[in-house]
Design a protein around this motif. Sequence first.
Motif, mmCIF file in Angstrom:
data_model
loop_
_atom_site.group_PDB
_atom_site.id
_atom_site.type_symbol
_atom_site.label_atom_id
_atom_site.label_comp_id
_atom_site.label_asym_id
_atom_site.label_seq_id
_atom_site.Cartn_x
_atom_site.Cartn_y
_atom_site.Cartn_z
ATOM 1 N N GLY A 145 0.788 -1.228 0.000
ATOM 2 C CA GLY A 145 0.000 0.000 0.000
ATOM 3 C C GLY A 145 0.815 1.269 0.000
ATOM 4 N N ASP A 166 -2.816 3.888 2.760
ATOM 5 C CA ASP A 166 -3.673 2.749 3.076
ATOM 6 C C ASP A 166 -2.831 1.475 3.064
ATOM 7 N N ARG A 168 -1.991 -2.317 3.930
ATOM 8 C CA ARG A 168 -2.831 -3.495 4.149
ATOM 9 C C ARG A 168 -1.979 -4.746 4.300
ATOM 10 N N ASP A 190 -6.129 -8.072 4.025
ATOM 11 C CA ASP A 190 -6.589 -6.745 3.611
ATOM 12 C C ASP A 190 -6.985 -5.866 4.789
ATOM 13 N N THR A 191 -6.641 -6.299 6.014
ATOM 14 C CA THR A 191 -6.855 -5.433 7.167
ATOM 15 C C THR A 191 -6.032 -4.159 7.014
ATOM 16 N N THR A 192 -6.665 -3.009 7.232
ATOM 17 C CA THR A 192 -5.936 -1.743 7.183
ATOM 18 C C THR A 192 -5.056 -1.629 8.426
#
Length: 260
Positions: A145, A166, A168, A190-192
């Motif tokens: 990201g 962002d 991830r 895909d957790t921020t």
Amino acid sequence: MRTPREVPTGGDPDLAVVAAGFADPRRIRVLMALADGRALPAGRLAAEAGVSASTISNHLSRLRDQGLVTAEQHGRHRYYRLSTPDVEGVLEALARLAPREPITSLRQHTRAHALRSGRTCYQHLAGHLGVHLFRALLDRRWVVGGNGLHHPDTDDRLSAPGHAIDYRLTPEGAGALSDWGVPQRLLRVDTTLRYCTDWTEQAHHLAGPHGSALATFLFEQGWIARGTTPRSVTITESGRPHLDRLCGSPAGMDRAGYPA
């Protein structure tokens, strides 16, 4: 006593009351000594502040009244800790705004060097060590990201939690961090990820629950240890081979954990 989180209704926050706690260099040294999350006794805090036992008692009473520290009794001794992580956030923000003191002694140089090399920030890792660990996560594509660099043309402020990038977690990163003891509830793909812009390195380090879990793992494994300077962190002899494998060479850090 009101903590900084308890903002009264019906009027503007009385910032001057809390700000007064940060207005004395001796109280600042007390808060900095507590900023790594530990609870310390008054005698240790007196040594950090460079004052007598009677004087530190007055300063601690003032800090308690302003809601900046709390006290807990353990046997015959009273231990003090920061009342909330927000206090450490204020210290980091003030560090960004404050002019740099001239270094006039070896002790000052050693303290400044130690904090830049590695330190805790909101209970995660910052400084040269924290930035280099995050760089390793990016290089291995465990996190994607961004490139780990500070972007002054965006809402990416120095010495502050970041919002512009962002970041991830990838499937490979989730598996690797699981092996490193990060709780499964934090490892959704895909957790921020939260990050901070490091004020000494002007680059990003991992923050939030992922950063705290990673720091906890490294401490528990004995790969890193707290230094003699409050908040400072050093790489241990047993931890160096593991961090070398993860990071290549820990950003040119020497055997004491300092940048070479």
